[in-house]
Scaffold this motif. Structure first.
Motif, PDB file in Angstrom:
ATOM      1  N   VAL A  70      -0.573  -3.539   6.071  1.00  0.00           N
ATOM      2  CA  VAL A  70      -1.110  -2.538   5.155  1.00  0.00           C
ATOM      3  C   VAL A  70      -0.618  -1.170   5.608  1.00  0.00           C
ATOM      4  CG1 VAL A  70      -3.195  -1.433   4.268  1.00  0.00           C
ATOM      5  CG2 VAL A  70      -3.153  -3.898   4.627  1.00  0.00           C
TER       6      VAL A  70
ATOM      7  N   GLY B 230       0.797  -1.220   0.000  1.00  0.00           N
ATOM      8  CA  GLY B 230       0.000   0.000   0.000  1.00  0.00           C
ATOM      9  C   GLY B 230       0.825   1.264   0.000  1.00  0.00           C
TER      10      GLY B 230
ATOM     11  N   LEU C 263      -5.342   1.369   0.040  1.00  0.00           N
ATOM     12  CA  LEU C 263      -5.475  -0.053  -0.251  1.00  0.00           C
ATOM     13  C   LEU C 263      -6.707  -0.635   0.430  1.00  0.00           C
ATOM     14  CD1 LEU C 263      -4.401  -2.559  -1.619  1.00  0.00           C
ATOM     15  CD2 LEU C 263      -2.779  -2.866   0.260  1.00  0.00           C
TER      16      LEU C 263
ATOM     17  N   SER D  77      -1.390   1.931   3.933  1.00  0.00           N
ATOM     18  CA  SER D  77      -2.157   3.097   3.484  1.00  0.00           C
ATOM     19  C   SER D  77      -3.652   2.796   3.493  1.00  0.00           C
ATOM     20  CB  SER D  77      -1.728   3.528   2.077  1.00  0.00           C
ATOM     21  OG  SER D  77      -2.258   2.649   1.101  1.00  0.00           O
TER      22      SER D  77
END
Length: 354
Positions: A83, A59, A88, A85
């Motif tokens: 993850v 991400g 995403l 961001s």
């Protein structure tokens, strides 16, 4: 949100959920690419599979529609270490796809590498108790193997599409078994008009377009299930030049009377070395396949053109006399290296051997 990944052998991993709140089933596979999560998720060849990234951070650089390889996410679910961001997370929500993070993807990768790909369930929700996990495990074990599912009809175009170009040098009829968009881009950028047709288009309809060559695309699932496509290819052999990519390579081999088999964990990544047996040149390639061609099953007039230097499996075939060749890897990359982009020029040159 809570999330759980359940494997058919009873392995259970609990983590944090992102994306959509739902449960999905599919074959758990891993890919070793370090970038390209958008291209991976939108690759139609991942239909029916839950995809795990071996690179830990996903991400980092957001999501952009220009990077799509289809009209949206085709993978059933997404498994990552972390993850990085919100983009995403939002991307998966938009296409109603669940994801799990905060689990040991290194452990899972080693498990798949040693034991092979497995059926699995990914569940994301507010609260997932042990009774529900037990029920999901039973569902996983009863879920169909990927070889028993017709996946190509779910990702193929429903009607013909014409991709016109200026200064047309050739016309390709592309049999869409789940084509990546960069295959079409790679041809049109070379002034080759592409007529994209549904996977089950008959051979006489294909010939009605008067193609300079026919390209059988990549796609998901077991090639042996596509008996109509194989029969159409048989009827095109010797009539028009033919080429193929990934699933298309396997379908051509089957049309010639060869055989395919399911690999232990397949080739998925952007660093697979292949050798051209005619020139002895080695290329680093992008790959995404779980089935392969049996070399010993090929007839005498068909020869292996490329091999994988990691496991010596077949990476390409060609006919000794007819204008027909195909490759198991992805020359269009996305994601991956561009070492073999020149093969699109070789495809267009097939028109000179009509």
């Amino acid at each position: 949100m809570e999330a759980v990944l359940i494997l058919e052998d009873g392995t259970i991993l609990k983590g944090k959920g992102f994306g959509a709140e739902k449960e999905v089933f599919g074959e758990l596979v891993f890919t070793t690419v370090m970038t390209g999560y958008v291209e991976v998720l939108t690759d139609p060849s991942y239909k029916g599979q839950i995809v795990m990234m071996t690179y830990p951070l996903e991400g980092n650089y957001g999501v952009k529609r220009d990077w799509f390889e289809s009209d949206g996410i085709k993978a059933e679910g997404f498994v990552v270490r972390e993850v990085t961001s919100k983009a995403l997370d939002d991307f998966l929500k938009e296409y109603d796809i669940p994801g799990i993070q905060d689990i040991d993807t290194r452990f899972l990768t080693r498990k798949i590498r040693d034991k092979g790909v497995v059926k699995s369930c990914l569940k994301v929700g507010e609260k997932i108790d042990d009774d529900e996990i037990s029920e999901l495990l039973e569902k996983v074990r009863k879920y169909k193997d990927i070889s028993d599912i017709d996946l190509v009809p779910l990702v193929s175009t429903k009607e013909p599409k014409i991709h016109k170009v200026d200064n047309k040098k050739a016309r390709c009829v592309l049999v869409d078994c789940g084509v990546k968009l960069n295959i079409i881009r790679s041809l049109t950028q070379r002034n080759c008009e592409v007529i994209q047709v549904p996977y089950n288009t008959s051979y006489d309809e294909i010939l009605d377009y008067k193609p300079d060559f026919v390209l059988i695309s990549n796609g998901p699932g077991d090639p042996a299930r596509l008996k109509d496509v194989i029969n159409n290819i048989k009827n095109l052999i010797g009539v028009v030049p033919i080429t193929g990519i990934c699933l298309g390579n396997q379908l051509l081999a089957l049309a010639f009377g060869g055989e395919t088999y399911k690999m232990k964990f397949g080739h998925r990544g952007g660093n697979q070395p292949v050798k051209n047996l005619e020139t002895d040149k080695v290329y680093i390639t992008s790959q995404n396949h779980g089935f392969a061609v049996k070399e010993e099953s090929l007839p005498d007039d068909v020869e292996v053109s490329f091999i994988n230097l990691n496991d010596m499996t077949v990476e390409g075939i060609k006919h000794k006399d007819l204008p027909i060749f195909s490759v198991q890897f992805h020359p269009e990359a996305r994601p991956g290296p561009h070492d073999t982009m020149f093969l699109f020029d070789e495809m267009i040159k097939l028109k000179d051997r009509k």
